[in-house]
Design a protein around this motif. Structure first.
Motif, PDB file in Angstrom:
ATOM      1  N   UNK A   1      -4.448  -2.844   5.939  1.00  0.00           N
ATOM      2  CA  UNK A   1      -4.777  -3.838   4.407  1.00  0.00           C
ATOM      3  C   UNK A   1      -4.257  -4.625   4.583  1.00  0.00           C
ATOM      4  N   UNK A   2      -4.884  -5.998   4.737  1.00  0.00           N
ATOM      5  CA  UNK A   2      -4.176  -7.439   4.836  1.00  0.00           C
ATOM      6  C   UNK A   2      -3.911  -7.757   2.877  1.00  0.00           C
ATOM      7  N   UNK A   3      -2.935  -7.717   2.655  1.00  0.00           N
ATOM      8  CA  UNK A   3      -1.960  -8.849   0.639  1.00  0.00           C
ATOM      9  C   UNK A   3      -1.395  -9.872   1.816  1.00  0.00           C
TER      10      UNK A   3
ATOM     11  N   UNK B   1     -10.100  -4.510   7.579  1.00  0.00           N
ATOM     12  CA  UNK B   1     -10.255  -4.227   6.408  1.00  0.00           C
ATOM     13  C   UNK B   1     -10.126  -4.681   5.335  1.00  0.00           C
ATOM     14  N   UNK B   2      -9.933  -4.954   3.137  1.00  0.00           N
ATOM     15  CA  UNK B   2      -9.755  -5.500   3.212  1.00  0.00           C
ATOM     16  C   UNK B   2      -8.840  -6.756   3.139  1.00  0.00           C
ATOM     17  N   UNK B   3      -9.356  -7.493   2.515  1.00  0.00           N
ATOM     18  CA  UNK B   3      -8.098  -8.412   2.347  1.00  0.00           C
ATOM     19  C   UNK B   3      -7.995  -8.555   0.899  1.00  0.00           C
ATOM     20  N   UNK B   4      -6.559  -9.223   0.467  1.00  0.00           N
ATOM     21  CA  UNK B   4      -6.903  -9.132  -1.048  1.00  0.00           C
ATOM     22  C   UNK B   4      -5.386 -10.414  -0.802  1.00  0.00           C
ATOM     23  N   UNK B   5      -5.927 -11.500  -1.552  1.00  0.00           N
ATOM     24  CA  UNK B   5      -4.822 -12.764  -1.970  1.00  0.00           C
ATOM     25  C   UNK B   5      -5.032 -12.958  -3.507  1.00  0.00           C
ATOM     26  N   UNK B   6      -3.495 -12.323  -3.930  1.00  0.00           N
ATOM     27  CA  UNK B   6      -2.701 -12.199  -5.340  1.00  0.00           C
ATOM     28  C   UNK B   6      -1.604 -12.790  -5.189  1.00  0.00           C
ATOM     29  N   UNK B   7      -1.101 -12.765  -6.497  1.00  0.00           N
ATOM     30  CA  UNK B   7       0.498 -12.764  -7.007  1.00  0.00           C
ATOM     31  C   UNK B   7       1.360 -11.737  -6.673  1.00  0.00           C
ATOM     32  N   UNK B   8       2.482 -11.865  -6.139  1.00  0.00           N
ATOM     33  CA  UNK B   8       3.489 -10.726  -6.282  1.00  0.00           C
ATOM     34  C   UNK B   8       2.969  -9.601  -6.707  1.00  0.00           C
TER      35      UNK B   8
ATOM     36  N   UNK C   1      -1.413  -2.869  -3.299  1.00  0.00           N
ATOM     37  CA  UNK C   1      -0.445  -1.119  -2.611  1.00  0.00           C
ATOM     38  C   UNK C   1      -0.637  -0.224  -3.085  1.00  0.00           C
ATOM     39  N   UNK C   2      -0.566   0.096  -4.486  1.00  0.00           N
ATOM     40  CA  UNK C   2      -0.493   1.525  -5.640  1.00  0.00           C
ATOM     41  C   UNK C   2      -2.204   1.935  -5.363  1.00  0.00           C
ATOM     42  N   UNK C   3      -3.447   1.018  -5.776  1.00  0.00           N
ATOM     43  CA  UNK C   3      -4.448   1.680  -5.843  1.00  0.00           C
ATOM     44  C   UNK C   3      -5.535   1.737  -4.447  1.00  0.00           C
ATOM     45  N   UNK C   4      -4.852   0.988  -3.568  1.00  0.00           N
ATOM     46  CA  UNK C   4      -6.255   1.237  -2.489  1.00  0.00           C
ATOM     47  C   UNK C   4      -5.986   2.578  -2.113  1.00  0.00           C
ATOM     48  N   UNK C   5      -7.062   2.705  -1.496  1.00  0.00           N
ATOM     49  CA  UNK C   5      -7.087   3.499  -0.933  1.00  0.00           C
ATOM     50  C   UNK C   5      -6.560   3.526   0.840  1.00  0.00           C
ATOM     51  N   UNK C   6      -6.153   2.706   1.330  1.00  0.00           N
ATOM     52  CA  UNK C   6      -5.992   2.197   2.607  1.00  0.00           C
ATOM     53  C   UNK C   6      -3.818   2.822   2.297  1.00  0.00           C
TER      54      UNK C   6
ATOM     55  N   UNK D   1     -10.210  -7.770  -3.912  1.00  0.00           N
ATOM     56  CA  UNK D   1     -10.483  -7.729  -2.392  1.00  0.00           C
ATOM     57  C   UNK D   1     -11.502  -8.382  -2.125  1.00  0.00           C
ATOM     58  N   UNK D   2     -11.557  -9.299  -1.148  1.00  0.00           N
ATOM     59  CA  UNK D   2     -12.728 -10.067  -0.681  1.00  0.00           C
ATOM     60  C   UNK D   2     -13.270  -9.818   0.980  1.00  0.00           C
TER      61      UNK D   2
END
Ligand code: 13P
Ligand code: SF4
Length: 326
Positions: free
Chosen positions: A199-201, A224-231, A238-243, A325-326
């Protein structure tokens, strides 16, 4: 028997003593050195740290972050002693716009609403209508009536990301953070190829954000999912994703926190060079020294603070958006 205590442990013990004696709270940004994060009462993103600074009943705030963050804390808690263990901890992005430059920009767009990212000086915030962080920039812009012209500063990548999310056209200041701008799309694509299924953060300050999202939506980059967000959004995700594996496109210090919050998962830096030299100026020794001396202290001139406070209060009122996730 003589007890042997290593230097880091003895510094930590002394910090803990002084923290109690001074009724101090230690706030640390997600990019701080691991040992500084571990000594802090609270670790988080710009919004979370501002919320803590506004709510704390401590007499002293030791801000382990960069100058604009300590200034924001001083504006929110003017009666408290706000310490920044090294005054040279600046921010290349905040340095891309001055209050005078913003005044000139406003003069070219009379009546426009100014939205400033929290990575700005107190003087720039004082010239702004709204302040935002990476966790609520979208919500802040959406709250502004459609017919109003918007000046967004200083980060061009965050500005472009918010335009994409809201469909709003804004005037965007061409500032960038040298650490995030350096996370380039080609290197990121190579990391993706080497870690299929990861997964890409991505932090929205990254130079790779626009092209990566474009390539994903055009099918040019499988993903796989890409998430654009704050730190903080990245840490939570990272803690909640199934990846199980994540490519992390931001400053590398965050991976210490991710490993703590998501034990057993694997984190790969999009760029090992993404190290913020300003954040890394804060060391455990300097934290101890600042508590001993109650210096260096950050204060904001009351007239500037009063004007900046309005924009900061709006930022706090907007809260944080959940990472998606987008
Ligand atoms: P966050 O608000 O996402 O923690 O970002 C602050 C920052 O300086 C990013 O470089
Ligand atoms: Fe500023 Fe960039 Fe460092 Fe964040 S990573 S504090 S934006 S220089």
């Amino acid at each position: 028997m003589v007890a042997i205590v290593d230097t880091e442990t003895s510094v930590r013990m002394r910090i803990d003593e002084l923290r109690r004696e001074r009724n101090a709270v230690i706030l640390a940004h997600n990019y701080q050195l691991p040992e500084v994060q571990d000594a802090a009462d609270f670790v988080g993103d710009s919004l979370g740290l501002s919320q803590q600074a506004a709510a704390t009943d401590a007499d002293v705030i030791v801000f382990c972050g960069v100058h604009f963050m300590a200034e924001t804390a001083a504006i929110l808690s003017p009666k408290k002693v706000v310490l920044l263990p090294d005054l040279e901890a600046g921010c290349s992005l905040a340095g891309t716009i001055t209050a005078e430059q913003l005044r000139q920009w406003k003069a070219q767009h009379p009546g426009a609403v100014v939205v400033s990212y929290v990575n700005t000086t107190a003087e720039v915030k004082a010239e702004s209508d709204y302040c935002c962080t990476s966790s609520n920039a979208e919500a802040v812009v959406r709250s502004i009536p459609e017919d109003r012209e918007i000046l967004f500063c200083p980060d061009m990548f965050l500005g472009a990301h918010v335009e994409r999310l809201t469909g709003r056209r804004m005037h965007i200041w061409m500032g960038e953070c040298h650490v995030h701008a350096g996370i380039d799309p080609d290197r990121l694509a190579a990391k993706r190829r080497a870690n299929p299924g990861a997964e890409l953060l991505i932090h929205p300050e990254c130079g790779c954000t626009t092209s990566t999202l474009y390539r994903l939506s055009s099918g040019d980059l499988d993903g796989a999912a890409t998430v654009v967000t704050s730190t903080e959004g990245m840490v939570r995700r990272a803690a909640t994703s199934p990846a199980q594996t994540f490519i992390v496109a931001t400053e590398v210090g965050i991976m210490h926190r991710m490993a703590q919050q998501a034990p057993g998962k694997r984190f790969v830096a999009a760029s090992d060079d993404a190290v913020c030299p300003y954040m890394k100026r804060i060391t455990l020794d300097k934290v101890l020294m600042s508590l001993e001396r109650l210096s260096p202290r950050v204060t904001v001139e009351p007239a500037i603070a009063a004007r900046a406070r309005r924009a900061i209060d709006r930022m706090l009122a907007a809260g944080a958006a959940p990472a998606q996730a987008r």
